[in-house]
Design an enzyme around this catalytic site. Structure first.
Site, PDB file in Angstrom:
ATOM      1  N   CYS A  92       0.837  -1.208   0.000  1.00 15.21           N
ATOM      2  CA  CYS A  92       0.000   0.000   0.000  1.00 15.21           C
ATOM      3  C   CYS A  92       0.873   1.260   0.000  1.00 15.21           C
ATOM      4  O   CYS A  92       1.552   1.539   0.983  1.00 15.21           O
ATOM      5  CB  CYS A  92      -0.904  -0.054   1.230  1.00 15.21           C
ATOM      6  SG  CYS A  92      -1.745   1.482   1.624  1.00 15.21           S
ATOM      7  N   CYS A 115       0.150   3.807   2.717  1.00 18.50           N
ATOM      8  CA  CYS A 115       0.582   3.251   4.018  1.00 18.50           C
ATOM      9  C   CYS A 115       2.062   3.527   4.246  1.00 18.50           C
ATOM     10  O   CYS A 115       2.478   3.817   5.369  1.00 18.50           O
ATOM     11  CB  CYS A 115       0.348   1.745   4.069  1.00 18.50           C
ATOM     12  SG  CYS A 115      -1.376   1.252   3.925  1.00 18.50           S
TER      13      CYS A 115
END
Length: 106
Positions: A30, A33
Site C-alpha cells: 500500500c 501506508c
C-alpha cells in the site's frame, strides 16, 4: 518504535491498555501506508510512555481487520479503555493524528 500488533497480542496490548492506543492498519503493498509509516513511528517516539502506538499488518492479521471492518488502508483507529473513540482513513498530516491522540490524553 511502534509495536507490532497481531491477532495474538491484540487483546493484551490494545483492549487491556490503561493508556490511549493509536493503531495503524497497513500493508506492505500500500503506497499511502508507506507514506504514513514514518509519521506513525515519529508519533510512537513522541508519545512513548503516554500512549501505545502500534501497527497491524492487515495481510498477516486478518482477525483484527475483520473485527473492525477495515476495508480501506491506511486506517488509523484510536482506542481508549478498550473502545474505539476516533478514526482516520487515508494518509493525513502528522498534526491531524497528534491532535486526535492528544484529545485522548486530556
Amino acid at each position: 518504535m511502534a509495536l507490532e500488533i497481531t491477532d495474538a497480542n491484540f487483546d493484551e496490548l490494545v483492549l487491556k491498555s490503561d493508556k490511549p492506543v493509536l493503531l495503524d492498519f497497513w500493508a506492505e503493498w500500500c503506497g499511502p501506508c508507506r507514506m504514513v509509516g514514518p509519521v506513525v513511528e515519529d508519533i510512537a517516539k513522541e508519545y512513548e510512555g503516554r500512549a501505545i502506538v502500534g501497527k497491524v499488518d492487515v495481510d498477516n492479521n486478518p482477525g483484527i481487520s475483520v473485527k473492525f471492518g477495515i476495508r480501506n488502508i491506511p486506517a488509523l483507529l484510536f482506542f481508549k479503555n478498550g473502545e474505539i473513540v476516533d478514526k482516520q482513513i487515508g494518509a493525513v498530516p502528522k498534526s491531524v493524528l497528534t491532535d486526535k491522540l492528544a484529545k485522548q490524553l486530556a
